[in-house]
Design an enzyme around this catalytic site. Structure first.
Site, PDB file in Angstrom:
ATOM      1  N   TYR A  71       0.845  -1.199   0.000  1.00 57.95           N
ATOM      2  CA  TYR A  71       0.000   0.000   0.000  1.00 57.95           C
ATOM      3  C   TYR A  71       0.871   1.236   0.000  1.00 57.95           C
ATOM      4  O   TYR A  71       1.834   1.316   0.762  1.00 57.95           O
ATOM      5  CB  TYR A  71      -0.915   0.035   1.234  1.00 57.95           C
ATOM      6  CG  TYR A  71      -2.355  -0.142   0.843  1.00 57.95           C
ATOM      7  CD1 TYR A  71      -3.018   0.874   0.150  1.00 57.95           C
ATOM      8  CD2 TYR A  71      -3.039  -1.317   1.116  1.00 57.95           C
ATOM      9  CE1 TYR A  71      -4.323   0.706  -0.254  1.00 57.95           C
ATOM     10  CE2 TYR A  71      -4.356  -1.491   0.712  1.00 57.95           C
ATOM     11  CZ  TYR A  71      -4.998  -0.462   0.020  1.00 57.95           C
ATOM     12  OH  TYR A  71      -6.290  -0.635  -0.390  1.00 57.95           O
ATOM     13  N   GLU A 127      -0.567   4.813  -0.578  1.00 52.93           N
ATOM     14  CA  GLU A 127      -1.401   5.997  -0.835  1.00 52.93           C
ATOM     15  C   GLU A 127      -0.556   7.257  -0.711  1.00 52.93           C
ATOM     16  O   GLU A 127       0.270   7.389   0.192  1.00 52.93           O
ATOM     17  CB  GLU A 127      -2.576   6.035   0.142  1.00 52.93           C
ATOM     18  CG  GLU A 127      -3.634   4.997  -0.195  1.00 52.93           C
ATOM     19  CD  GLU A 127      -4.797   5.007   0.778  1.00 52.93           C
ATOM     20  OE1 GLU A 127      -4.689   5.646   1.843  1.00 52.93           O
ATOM     21  OE2 GLU A 127      -5.819   4.371   0.468  1.00 52.93           O
ATOM     22  N   ASP A 152      -6.985  13.105 -25.533  1.00 44.06           N
ATOM     23  CA  ASP A 152      -7.024  11.710 -25.096  1.00 44.06           C
ATOM     24  C   ASP A 152      -6.379  10.884 -26.211  1.00 44.06           C
ATOM     25  O   ASP A 152      -7.018  10.576 -27.214  1.00 44.06           O
ATOM     26  CB  ASP A 152      -8.475  11.290 -24.856  1.00 44.06           C
ATOM     27  CG  ASP A 152      -8.591   9.839 -24.416  1.00 44.06           C
ATOM     28  OD1 ASP A 152      -7.597   9.095 -24.541  1.00 44.06           O
ATOM     29  OD2 ASP A 152      -9.679   9.452 -23.951  1.00 44.06           O
ATOM     30  N   THR A 159      -4.010   5.848 -22.127  1.00 45.61           N
ATOM     31  CA  THR A 159      -3.901   4.522 -21.534  1.00 45.61           C
ATOM     32  C   THR A 159      -2.497   4.032 -21.855  1.00 45.61           C
ATOM     33  O   THR A 159      -1.837   4.544 -22.760  1.00 45.61           O
ATOM     34  CB  THR A 159      -4.936   3.544 -22.123  1.00 45.61           C
ATOM     35  OG1 THR A 159      -4.813   3.571 -23.552  1.00 45.61           O
ATOM     36  CG2 THR A 159      -6.351   3.939 -21.741  1.00 45.61           C
ATOM     37  N   LYS A 216      -2.296   0.235 -25.005  1.00 50.16           N
ATOM     38  CA  LYS A 216      -2.659   0.121 -26.422  1.00 50.16           C
ATOM     39  C   LYS A 216      -1.375   0.198 -27.260  1.00 50.16           C
ATOM     40  O   LYS A 216      -0.513  -0.633 -27.064  1.00 50.16           O
ATOM     41  CB  LYS A 216      -3.723   1.167 -26.758  1.00 50.16           C
ATOM     42  CG  LYS A 216      -4.986   0.923 -25.901  1.00 50.16           C
ATOM     43  CD  LYS A 216      -6.119   1.883 -26.150  1.00 50.16           C
ATOM     44  CE  LYS A 216      -7.253   1.590 -25.171  1.00 50.16           C
ATOM     45  NZ  LYS A 216      -8.336   2.595 -25.251  1.00 50.16           N
ATOM     46  N   ARG A 275      -2.090  -2.724 -18.470  1.00 52.00           N
ATOM     47  CA  ARG A 275      -3.342  -1.950 -18.423  1.00 52.00           C
ATOM     48  C   ARG A 275      -3.230  -0.882 -17.351  1.00 52.00           C
ATOM     49  O   ARG A 275      -3.077  -1.186 -16.180  1.00 52.00           O
ATOM     50  CB  ARG A 275      -4.535  -2.843 -18.080  1.00 52.00           C
ATOM     51  CG  ARG A 275      -4.738  -4.018 -18.969  1.00 52.00           C
ATOM     52  CD  ARG A 275      -6.146  -4.590 -18.805  1.00 52.00           C
ATOM     53  NE  ARG A 275      -7.045  -3.887 -19.672  1.00 52.00           N
ATOM     54  CZ  ARG A 275      -7.117  -4.097 -20.989  1.00 52.00           C
ATOM     55  NH1 ARG A 275      -6.355  -4.995 -21.569  1.00 52.00           N
ATOM     56  NH2 ARG A 275      -7.954  -3.402 -21.727  1.00 52.00           N
TER      57      ARG A 275
HETATM   58  C1  LIG Z   1      -9.393   2.910 -24.438  1.00 48.72           C
HETATM   59  C2  LIG Z   1      -9.794   4.324 -24.310  1.00 48.72           C
HETATM   60  C3  LIG Z   1     -10.204   4.871 -23.088  1.00 48.72           C
HETATM   61  C4  LIG Z   1     -10.532   4.046 -21.868  1.00 48.72           C
HETATM   62  O1  LIG Z   1      -9.574   3.246 -21.361  1.00 48.72           O
HETATM   63  P1  LIG Z   1      -9.931   2.017 -20.393  1.00 48.72           P
HETATM   64  O2  LIG Z   1      -8.604   1.641 -19.854  1.00 48.72           O
HETATM   65  O3  LIG Z   1     -10.583   0.991 -21.241  1.00 48.72           O
HETATM   66  O4  LIG Z   1     -10.845   2.542 -19.329  1.00 48.72           O
HETATM   67  C5  LIG Z   1     -10.455   6.224 -23.037  1.00 48.72           C
HETATM   68  N1  LIG Z   1     -10.318   6.995 -24.126  1.00 48.72           N
HETATM   69  C6  LIG Z   1      -9.959   6.500 -25.328  1.00 48.72           C
HETATM   70  C7  LIG Z   1      -9.837   7.408 -26.507  1.00 48.72           C
HETATM   71  C8  LIG Z   1      -9.687   5.156 -25.463  1.00 48.72           C
HETATM   72  O5  LIG Z   1      -9.353   4.665 -26.667  1.00 48.72           O
END
Ligand SMILES: *Cc1c(COP(=O)(O)O)cnc(C)c1O
Length: 451
Positions: A54, A56, A199, A225, A228, A234
């Site tokens: 932990y 925090e 994003d 994220t 990807k 993740r």
């Molecule tokens: C994949 C994605 C997310 C969300 O990510 P998670 O880890 O699945 O919650 C947010 N914004 C965009 C543009 C994404 O492609």
């Protein structure tokens, strides 16, 4: 760790499911554009004892003792992210992309404030204010769209921003195959005084590799994220740019406080370690080549599909992703093509396309991409072959479909999908494609030596 000795003896049920999934990943073409194969080094960190702790708070400011080594890990992740993306500040603790986006909203908006994002059926993400997401319920969401040609309608976004004066504007997508116009959106946000958040979840690996323009000079906040195209575990990161700090000197602090203690408790330290490792990998010349190859592969795949008369939204791609438009064949047919491709060990997802004539759960498009196949080492000749295999499956799907129209009535619709699925295992043409896929996968081993 990777031979699962303890697990296989202790819990054969979970072990068997993991082994089956490993076999599925090895023997199929993974073409969902948000997926990838992380390195064994990242897997080792994720399977480590860091999960026990932990911590925090943030490095050197923790609520628990014993965090001297966790601090080292989190500092490494922060420093590597800042150097790779050239940002002033980073928070590496978000549990995933969706909570990271919620944290950005709560840092710069109040419930009821107006926000703008790309409409979901137009390629935007749920969390950019779609009605079924909390973000579309807590905030007054004004979506912008793509034009009939599939490209973002920058003029509409400018007009809507002027009219609605949003507090926060998102630029970023989950189903969009062209460069994101960061500079144009910076102008739009400046004109109405909004915060601008990029994003880049899908394309952060391409940005790291120089295969897509970076938003850092144009936006206040960047979210990505890490699992990807960036090819890590993740998780997610929220970055604050110099520009963002100039607009709001307290912005980094607001983000950090919203993540902890605002939304989350203890960070997932094993994931943070995996992110640190992935960021170091993404800083290498080999990763630059990887990112460039992803795009070359996507273009080659697009050309191969077009030669077989398969229509693509916007007519092609500049990134890692392609959107097949199935409306020349009929309406709402994505589910059938997805199932038929699954039968041939090709994994994709059905997806809405701009102005989709069918409802979102039965869309008329297929979204596919090249990040995972490129990680396996595949190049243009393989993409060329795969485009042909996909076209074969589309042709076979159309040959065996009883109707090109998805029935309106729910029961008739479900019966049609069920009957379609039931005949797939016996289909000889799809089995032929599957055999070719198995052969191709055999030439590009995945996780050799694991289990
Ligand atoms: C994949 C994605 C997310 C969300 O990510 P998670 O880890 O699945 O919650 C947010 N914004 C965009 C543009 C994404 O492609």
């Amino acid at each position: 760790m990777s031979n699962f000795e303890k697990l296989s003896r202790q819990d054969p049920h979970v072990y068997e499911a993991i082994m089956n999934e490993l076999k599925r990943q090895r023997e199929g073409l993974e073409m969902i554009p948000s997926e990838n194969f992380t390195s064994q080094a990242v897997l080792e960190a994720m399977g480590s004892i860091l999960t026990n702790k932990y911590s925090e708070g943030y490095p050197t400011h923790r609520y628990y003792g014993g965090n001297q080594f966790i601090d080292v890990v989190e500092k490494l992740a922060q420093d590597r992210a800042k150097a790779l993306f050239k940002v002033a500040h980073v928070n590496v603790q978000p549990y995933s992309g969706s909570p990271a986006n919620l944290a950005i909203y709560m840092a710069v908006c109040k419930p009821g404030d107006t926000i703008m994002g790309q409409n979901l059926p137009d390629g935007g993400h749920l969390t950019h204010g779609f009605k079924t997401s909390l973000t579309g319920q807590i905030f007054n969401s004004v979506p912008y769209h793509v034009k009939p040609d599939g490209y973002l309608d920058v003029e509409e976004a400018a007009r809507l921003a002027k009219e609605h004066k949003p507090k926060l504007i998102w630029i970023g997508a989950t189903a969009y195959t062209r460069p994101l116009p960061f500079k144009e959106f910076a102008g739009i946000a400046e004109d109405c005084g909004a915060y601008l958040a990029a994003d880049v979840s899908h394309i952060s690996g391409l940005i790291a590799a120089g295969a897509h323009e970076s938003p850092v000079d144009y936006v206040d906040i960047v979210m990505t994220t890490t699992h990807k195209t960036l090819r890590g575990p993740r998780g997610a990161m929220i970055m604050v740019t110099e520009k963002g700090l100039k607009k709001d000197p307290d912005l980094a602090n607001k983000i950090d406080k919203t993540i902890f203690p605002g939304m989350q408790g203890g960070p997932h330290n094993h994931i943070t370690a995996g992110i640190a490792i992935a960021l170091a990998e993404a800083s290498t010349p080999a990763f630059k080549e990887y990112g460039q190859q992803i795009v070359k592969n996507a273009r080659a795949l697009g050309e191969s599909l077009k030669r077989r008369n398969i229509k693509l939204v916007t007519g092609g791609t500049d990134n890692h992703m392609l959107l097949i438009d199935l409306t020349p064949f009929g309406s709402g047919l994505g589910v059938f093509v997805q199932d038929a491709l699954d039968r041939a060990n090709i994994t994709v997802n059905k997806n809405t396309i701009p102005k989709d004539p069918a409802p979102p759960f039965y869309p008329s498009g297929i979204r596919l991409g090249t990040p995972a196949l490129t990680t396996r080492g595949m190049k243009e000749p393989e993409m060329d072959e795969i485009g042909g295999l996909i076209a074969d499956v589309v042709d076979e799907t159309m040959r065996i479909l009883p109707s090109r129209q998805l029935p309106e009535d729910k029961n008739t619709r479900q019966a049609m999908i069920r009957e379609f699925k039931e005949q797939l295992p016996a289909n000889k043409r799809l089995e032929e494609v599957r055999q070719k896929v198995l052969k191709l996968c055999g030439r590009f081993p995945l996780y050799p030596g694991m289990a």
